[in-house]
Design a protein around this motif. Structure first.
Motif, PDB file in Angstrom:
ATOM      1  N   GLN A  20       0.835  -1.198   0.000  1.00 55.23           N
ATOM      2  CA  GLN A  20       0.000   0.000   0.000  1.00 55.23           C
ATOM      3  C   GLN A  20       0.869   1.247   0.000  1.00 55.23           C
ATOM      4  OE1 GLN A  20      -2.689  -0.358   3.362  1.00 55.23           O
ATOM      5  NE2 GLN A  20      -4.263  -1.259   2.055  1.00 55.23           N
ATOM      6  N   ALA A  21       0.311   2.316  -0.505  1.00 52.82           N
ATOM      7  CA  ALA A  21       1.023   3.589  -0.491  1.00 52.82           C
ATOM      8  C   ALA A  21       1.453   3.929   0.935  1.00 52.82           C
ATOM      9  CB  ALA A  21       0.133   4.690  -1.050  1.00 52.82           C
TER      10      ALA A  21
ATOM     11  N   THR B 277       5.288   2.259  -8.914  1.00 51.58           N
ATOM     12  CA  THR B 277       4.955   0.970  -9.515  1.00 51.58           C
ATOM     13  C   THR B 277       5.724   0.762 -10.818  1.00 51.58           C
ATOM     14  OG1 THR B 277       2.747   0.913  -8.548  1.00 51.58           O
ATOM     15  CG2 THR B 277       3.092  -0.402 -10.538  1.00 51.58           C
TER      16      THR B 277
ATOM     17  N   SER C 150      -0.283   0.218  -4.300  1.00 54.74           N
ATOM     18  CA  SER C 150      -1.706   0.557  -4.429  1.00 54.74           C
ATOM     19  C   SER C 150      -2.017   1.825  -3.657  1.00 54.74           C
ATOM     20  CB  SER C 150      -2.564  -0.592  -3.921  1.00 54.74           C
ATOM     21  OG  SER C 150      -2.328  -0.811  -2.543  1.00 54.74           O
ATOM     22  N   SER C 151      -2.987   2.551  -4.149  1.00 54.19           N
ATOM     23  CA  SER C 151      -3.349   3.823  -3.504  1.00 54.19           C
ATOM     24  C   SER C 151      -4.415   3.618  -2.447  1.00 54.19           C
ATOM     25  CB  SER C 151      -3.846   4.815  -4.553  1.00 54.19           C
ATOM     26  OG  SER C 151      -4.931   4.266  -5.265  1.00 54.19           O
TER      27      SER C 151
ATOM     28  N   LYS D 202       4.980   5.281  -3.250  1.00 51.55           N
ATOM     29  CA  LYS D 202       3.872   5.973  -3.900  1.00 51.55           C
ATOM     30  C   LYS D 202       3.374   5.131  -5.081  1.00 51.55           C
ATOM     31  CE  LYS D 202       6.198  10.389  -3.001  1.00 51.55           C
ATOM     32  NZ  LYS D 202       6.741  11.629  -3.630  1.00 51.55           N
ATOM     33  N   PRO D 203       2.138   5.311  -5.477  1.00 47.95           N
ATOM     34  CA  PRO D 203       1.645   4.564  -6.655  1.00 47.95           C
ATOM     35  C   PRO D 203       2.522   4.763  -7.889  1.00 47.95           C
ATOM     36  CG  PRO D 203      -0.192   5.531  -5.476  1.00 47.95           C
ATOM     37  CD  PRO D 203       1.055   6.046  -4.817  1.00 47.95           C
ATOM     38  N   GLU D 204       3.110   5.922  -8.035  1.00 48.44           N
ATOM     39  CA  GLU D 204       3.969   6.179  -9.195  1.00 48.44           C
ATOM     40  C   GLU D 204       5.302   5.432  -9.140  1.00 48.44           C
ATOM     41  OE1 GLU D 204       2.474   8.456  -7.227  1.00 48.44           O
ATOM     42  OE2 GLU D 204       3.742  10.242  -6.953  1.00 48.44           O
TER      43      GLU D 204
END
Length: 120
Positions: free
Chosen positions: A13-14, A91, A119-120, A87-89
């Motif tokens: 998770q984020a 990924t 994941s956000s 962070k999601p970015e």
């Protein structure tokens, strides 16, 4: 010839953390600079972080500075990437590499990569 195998990727998770490992075999990497790269679908490969053979110098892309830490254990022929505050970015598929020379993003050997999904 050097074989590189990454591990430690996964789904997080984020805000969470992961620690990637890159184990080398075939030849010692203790005298080589090492790097981590990442590539997300549709994006160009990004040079994320690097470390000199002694660990005295490190490099971080602006996108990960302050959150990621690269380290190495030459006795174990292994390089690590500690990733915090994900962070999601972030990924992407993360790959380690034996750098051709310090200061460039060019590499002589590459691992297959490990997937990191945030994941956000």
């Amino acid at each position: 010839q050097v074989q590189l195998v990454e591990s430690g990727g996964g789904l997080v998770q984020a805000g969470g953390s992961l620690r990637l490992s890159c184990a080398a075999s075939g030849r010692t990497i203790s005298n080589r600079a090492m790097g981590w790269f990442r590539q997300a679908p549709g994006n160009e490969r990004e040079f994320v972080s690097a470390i000199t053979w002694s660990g005295a110098l490190t490099y971080y892309a602006d996108s990960v500075k302050g959150r990621f830490t690269i380290s190495r254990d030459n006795a174990k022929n292994t390089v690590f990437l500690q990733m915090n505050s994900l962070k999601p970015e972030d990924t992407a598929v993360y790959s380690c590499a034996v750098l051709t020379t310090w200061g460039t993003g060019e590499a002589d050997y590459w691992g297959q990569g490990t997937q990191v999904t945030v994941s956000s």
